[in-house]
Design an enzyme around this catalytic site. Structure first.
Site, PDB file in Angstrom:
ATOM      1  N   ASN A 283      40.852  43.015  39.688  1.00  0.00           N
ATOM      2  CA  ASN A 283      40.524  44.356  40.180  1.00  0.00           C
ATOM      3  C   ASN A 283      41.515  45.391  39.662  1.00  0.00           C
ATOM      4  O   ASN A 283      41.138  46.527  39.357  1.00  0.00           O
ATOM      5  CB  ASN A 283      40.484  44.372  41.714  1.00  0.00           C
ATOM      6  CG  ASN A 283      39.133  43.938  42.254  1.00  0.00           C
ATOM      7  OD1 ASN A 283      38.102  44.496  41.911  1.00  0.00           O
ATOM      8  ND2 ASN A 283      39.140  42.933  43.118  1.00  0.00           N
TER       9      ASN A 283
ATOM     10  N   GLY B 221      44.772  39.683  39.473  1.00  0.00           N
ATOM     11  CA  GLY B 221      44.717  41.114  39.193  1.00  0.00           C
ATOM     12  C   GLY B 221      43.490  41.575  38.433  1.00  0.00           C
ATOM     13  O   GLY B 221      43.564  42.545  37.688  1.00  0.00           O
TER      14      GLY B 221
ATOM     15  N   HIS C 258      37.072  44.417  49.750  1.00  0.00           N
ATOM     16  CA  HIS C 258      36.801  43.147  50.425  1.00  0.00           C
ATOM     17  C   HIS C 258      35.519  42.548  49.856  1.00  0.00           C
ATOM     18  O   HIS C 258      34.523  43.256  49.705  1.00  0.00           O
ATOM     19  CB  HIS C 258      36.662  43.363  51.933  1.00  0.00           C
ATOM     20  CG  HIS C 258      36.445  42.082  52.683  1.00  0.00           C
ATOM     21  ND1 HIS C 258      37.471  41.192  52.940  1.00  0.00           N
ATOM     22  CD2 HIS C 258      35.314  41.512  53.188  1.00  0.00           C
ATOM     23  CE1 HIS C 258      36.982  40.143  53.590  1.00  0.00           C
ATOM     24  NE2 HIS C 258      35.678  40.303  53.751  1.00  0.00           N
TER      25      HIS C 258
END
Length: 207
Positions: free
Chosen positions: A14, A12, A110
């Protein structure tokens, strides 16, 4: 106020970048309604709870088949009434019915410059291993809207990161996160919250 739901499978980082950006005002007019993980041991769930955010695990392993999981997943997503769904390292295929229910309202981060090193099988360290094996000099990250393909939706933001001769997949992964992912994802959410993003004819643009 933009109501967002974050889906994540692992540590986590991000998610933490988004939480921090909401707190310090880099993401404006936005609230994190909840966090869903498919992984019961994901540290992302702890990050959410430590910040007072509702967090649950919903795993395909807990259902008799994928259709049952998809129904339960969409039902849980709907319960948060999200304006935007943020995939922040979520290693579960998004059900087509969810993509149809939230058109141009799901974004993904991505760890490459799409269309390079993306699509089926390219996730996590595999992306960086492929980049190093190919010998590219520049990589980076991409925020894109999610459609029914894999990493094929309209690109919103990209940021490049130099590949160093000494890089390992692990060091490159870390630098792509620090120099691109953790900056791009908050920026993308802030732009959407400000009504500055339009999607038309398969392309996203900032207005």
């Amino acid at each position: 106020m933009l109501n967002i739901l974050v889906c994540v499978s692992g540590g986590g980082t991000n998610l933490q970048a988004v939480i921090d950006a909401v707190k310090d005002g880099r993401i404006r007019n936005t609230a994190i309604a909840g966090v869903i993980s498919n992984n019961r041991s994901a540290y992302a769930l702890q990050r959410a709870r430590q910040n007072g955010i509702d967090a649950i695990c919903l795993s395909p392993k807990d259902f008799p088949d994928r259709a049952a999981f998809n129904r339960a997943f969409l039902e849980k997503v709907d319960s948060y009434a999200p304006d935007l769904i943020v995939l922040a390292g979520f290693l579960v295929n998004i059900p087509p019915e969810m993509i149809r229910a939230y058109p141009n309202r799901i974004i993904n981060i991505h760890p490459s410059l799409i269309p390079s090193f993306c699509g089926t099988g390219y996730y996590g360290l595999k992306v960086h291993e492929a980049a190093l094996a190919r010998g590219v000099k520049v990589t980076g990250a991409t925020v894109h809207f999610v459609d029914e393909g894999t990493d094929t939706g309209p690109i919103l933001l990209q940021k490049s990161v130099e590949v160093l001769p000494s890089d390992t997949p692990q060091s490159l992964q870390r630098r792509v996160m620090e120099e691109a992912e953790w900056l791009l994802l908050p920026e993308a959410i802030d732009l959407i919250a400000a009504g500055k993003v339009e999607v038309a004819d398969g392309k996203a643009r900032i207005v």
